[in-house]
Design a protein around this motif. Structure first.
Motif, PDB file in Angstrom:
ATOM      1  N   PHE A 266      -1.199  -1.818  -2.531  1.00  0.00           N
ATOM      2  CA  PHE A 266      -0.047  -2.602  -2.104  1.00  0.00           C
ATOM      3  C   PHE A 266      -0.417  -3.677  -1.087  1.00  0.00           C
ATOM      4  O   PHE A 266       0.455  -4.278  -0.475  1.00  0.00           O
ATOM      5  N   GLY A 267      -1.699  -3.930  -0.865  1.00  0.00           N
ATOM      6  CA  GLY A 267      -2.080  -4.959   0.078  1.00  0.00           C
ATOM      7  C   GLY A 267      -1.891  -4.546   1.519  1.00  0.00           C
ATOM      8  O   GLY A 267      -1.648  -5.388   2.384  1.00  0.00           O
ATOM      9  N   ILE A 268      -1.968  -3.247   1.812  1.00  0.00           N
ATOM     10  CA  ILE A 268      -1.778  -2.755   3.177  1.00  0.00           C
ATOM     11  C   ILE A 268      -3.074  -2.167   3.735  1.00  0.00           C
ATOM     12  O   ILE A 268      -3.346  -2.261   4.923  1.00  0.00           O
ATOM     13  N   GLY A 269      -3.897  -1.578   2.863  1.00  0.00           N
ATOM     14  CA  GLY A 269      -5.083  -0.831   3.299  1.00  0.00           C
ATOM     15  C   GLY A 269      -6.023  -1.622   4.190  1.00  0.00           C
ATOM     16  O   GLY A 269      -6.373  -1.187   5.295  1.00  0.00           O
ATOM     17  N   LEU A 270      -6.465  -2.818   3.757  1.00  0.00           N
ATOM     18  CA  LEU A 270      -7.400  -3.606   4.554  1.00  0.00           C
ATOM     19  C   LEU A 270      -6.728  -4.190   5.786  1.00  0.00           C
ATOM     20  O   LEU A 270      -7.372  -4.379   6.826  1.00  0.00           O
TER      21      LEU A 270
END
Length: 729
Positions: A266-270
């Motif tokens: 979801f584009g949150i991890g990094l």
């Protein structure tokens, strides 16, 4: 989204309609109840009634549904509240719609009551899967909020910890994902002690390693490297794969950013990784080469000072605040719906270290609920029909079928729920069933409306697995059991039987299986009794050498290139687990006069396992490559271990003949002929020595003996006879 939950639960219960009723304060103490064919779920200020249900599941399933409804009831209220405050951005709204689109489509298709039952089950599973993805999205947002906005200072307290221990823990947590892609993960980390926050540093590394696995290629490699200087440490995570496009490099740490190559997420991890590293006074960088590899490097101070949390999320404004608060810390329990992924003949689901396996035709759901800190969790497995095998580690589980309801802790068991069989068998641990316990080696089964228990059949004995030289198939034999009506045979690449290769049921105790790839495999055999219950498993490690045998056949007709191709493939599949393909490759190079390649392959074989036969072949390769010192050393080493090693004696004599030390060679060959007067080429070599010593009559005598004992060297003998005639003339 809450409406989608209702529709899917309705399909699961096969109810006629849904009704929302106001509740009195006296009803709030209840969680749920069943009246006739109606199921009531009591939430905060209302009850949801699923009316005229055709399917009334077991108590544990109803509890799991209640927890799911309760969670999403609170979520819906938070969304409504946040929406009224205009906190939800159009970007986040779009993200949720994308996640739920598959679920909506599946639900719409479920309205078509002309669908086959199998198709309906698939659509139901797709709908649940999409909702599970939505829950994962909310949980990631919750984790982000917890780090960026939580005011409890204890969350960021320092502690001393070993970095290598954290990396090993993460490797263990990802072990099954690593095995599924056949990855090699290497940890290069000296004893580095760090004073920082262990929980959040581990979370940052978790996200990076997860990406390294996710975007790696099959059979790829991951290197975790730690370095220490006087004030800081650096941690690099390198993986093979497609890499990151240059245009994406400046965006990957942005919240909600997903590159076109993104596989999932979801584009949150990094973004969370970057926030953690910044907060702990570190920095993170990335280097990537397209279609080669990617390298992330974290630099952190060895000793971190306690300070207040930074708030990098504020840089994106109010766009995500509503969803960061929609779960809230008053609702720390987040449910997950786990589904099975295809692994050969089986489908596999993994939760932490617990493994669930089912065949393709089975219908099984897993509810997993855990707190963010993972100090409490709930796991429920519902097998509607088909077959399930579970290996559960330190997790409590409620296991439900239409016939049974069990509880357990740390148990290995299998269950069958089919028209002709309703049973469960325990291989290890204990299952609690009503007021009874079913222990290791026992089973329970339903027949004529009653429950019975009985001991499982014993593991099959005298198991043998081999590749006969006349046939490249893998032959499996075992002792036949009178009580068994059939046998369940399973072969896998790993000892946990996740990477399944073969799964079959047979009445035979002798099988011939075509397994094209060489390597180490794991074999499991279970005897099945008259109640269709699989017995205690017999597990053995086996070796398949189909490609090696094909190479030997190609070598017999001097098709060396084809043999080399087979053997290189065999080496790739064995992964240094056997010296055999290296030995065969070395000998193939030797016979095709590629002595340097032969030496290289045989040395690798000896690195895996020290064997006298391999060492002898290496000595012969040295001899043919005219590496006298090396061959002399090898032969002396062999003779030191065993002075009567006839092959080493003969090879050592050849070394002396090539050096024209004929008396020494003659003395050694006499020992060879004393052990075996018919040893191939020994009499020929004696003839050659006597010829060079001008003992022509002795040479003739030994040549006649060679002709008598070994007819395959006729051309060589004929050449030498002509040489003798010329000398006499």
């Amino acid at each position: 989204m809450y409406k989608e939950i209702h529709k899917i639960v309705s399909e699961f219960l096969q109810c006629q309609d849904i009704k929302i009723e106001n509740t009195h304060s006296s009803s709030l103490s209840k969680a749920w109840k069943i009246e006739e064919n109606h199921i009531y779920f009591y939430l905060s200020k209302h009850a949801i009634v699923y009316r005229n249900c055709k399917h009334i599941p077991a108590k544990e399933s109803i509890k799991a549904i209640y927890k799911l409804l309760k969670y999403f009831d609170k979520t819906a209220k938070e969304i409504k509240k946040s929406t009224q405050q205009n906190f939800i951005s159009s970007a986040l709204e779009h993200e949720i719609k994308n996640i739920l689109s598959n679920s909506k489509l599946s639900v719409e298709m479920l309205k078509d009551y002309a669908l086959e039952e199998e198709d309906r089950e698939k659509l139901l599973q797709q709908a649940f899967s999409s909702l599970s993805e939505a829950v994962d999205f909310f949980e990631e947002l919750l984790l982000w909020k917890k780090f960026n906005f939580e005011k409890n200072k204890h969350l960021l307290q320092n502690e001393t910890f070993e970095l290598s221990a954290v990396l090993k823990e993460l490797k263990d947590e990802f072990i099954y994902a690593i095995r599924q892609k056949n990855l090699h993960i290497e940890i290069q980390c000296q004893n580095i002690t760090l004073l920082s926050n262990r929980i959040w540093i581990k979370r940052a590394l978790h996200n990076l390693i997860s990406n390294a696995i996710k975007y790696n290629c099959e059979n790829g490699k991951i290197i975790l490297l730690c370095k220490k200087s006087s004030k800081e440490i650096s941690i690099s995570i390198q993986n093979e794969g497609k890499g990151i496009p240059q245009k994406e490099m400046t965006k990957i740490f942005s919240v909600f950013h997903q590159s076109p190559e993104s596989l999932q997420g979801f584009g949150i991890g990094l973004a969370l990784v970057k926030s953690i590293v910044d907060t702990f006074d570190g920095n993170i960088s990335v280097q990537s080469t397209p279609n080669k590899d990617t390298l992330f490097t974290l630099k952190l101070p060895l000793i971190r000072k306690n300070k207040k949390t930074k708030h990098p999320l504020l840089r994106i404004g109010a766009a995500g605040i509503a969803l960061f608060t929609l779960a809230g810390f008053q609702y720390p329990v987040v449910p997950h719906l786990h589904f099975f992924k295809n692994q050969g003949s089986l489908s596999v689901a993994q939760i932490d270290k617990s493994i669930f396996k089912s065949d393709a035709k089975s219908n099984c759901f897993i509810w997993h609920t855990t707190t963010w800190s993972k100090d409490k969790e709930y796991l429920a497995v519902y097998l509607k029909n088909g077959f399930l095998e579970a290996d559960i580690h330190q997790q409590k589980i409620d296991f439900i079928t239409p016939s049974f309801s069990f509880k357990n802790m740390g148990t290995q068991f299998s269950a069958i729920e089919k028209k002709e069989a309703h049973n469960v068998g325990v291989y290890n641990g204990v299952l609690s069933f009503k007021k009874e316990n079913i222990g290791k080696g026992y089973a329970a089964y339903r027949k004529n409306g009653a429950t019975h228990t009985l001991p499982l059949l014993s593991p099959p004995q005298q198991i043998h697995a081999y590749n006969p030289t006349k046939n490249t198939n893998l032959e499996i034999t075992f002792e036949k059991m009178e009580e068994a009506i059939a046998y369940r045979i399973e072969i896998a690449r790993d000892e946990h039987f996740i990477q399944n290769v073969t799964l079959k049921t047979t009445t035979l105790s002798h099988l011939s299986l075509a397994i094209p790839q060489d390597g180490i495999y794991y074999l499991k055999i279970q005897a099945i009794d008259s109640n269709h219950i699989p017995g205690l498993p017999a597990k053995v490690t086996i070796r398949n050498i189909t490609q090696v045998l094909k190479a030997q056949k190609a070598r017999e007709v001097k098709n060396y290139n084809k043999a080399i191709t087979y053997l290189k493939e065999s080496i790739k599949n064995f992964h240094y687990a056997s010296d055999l393909p290296y030995v065969e490759l070395g000998w193939t190079y030797y016979l095709s006069s590629h002595y340097e390649h032969a030496i290289e392959s045989l040395k690798k074989a000896l690195e895996i396992e020290q064997k006298e036969d391999t060492l002898l072949k290496l000595g012969l390769a040295y001899l043919q490559a005219e590496k006298t010192v090396e061959s002399n050393k090898v032969f002396l080493e062999l003779l030191k271990k065993n002075p009567y090693n006839i092959d080493a004696l003969w090879a050592y004599s050849r070394l002396k003949i090539d050096a024209k030390k004929y008396p020494e060679a003659k003395e050694i060959l006499l020992k060879v002929l004393q052990i075996n007067p018919q040893y191939p080429l020994a009499n020929y070599d004696m003839a050659e020595i006597n010829f060079n010593l001008n003992n022509i009559q002795e040479a003739k005598k030994y040549l006649e003996l060679e002709k008598k004992y070994n007819t395959q060297n006729n051309n060589l003998i004929q050449t030498f006879e002509n040489k003798l005639k010329q000398e006499e003339q």
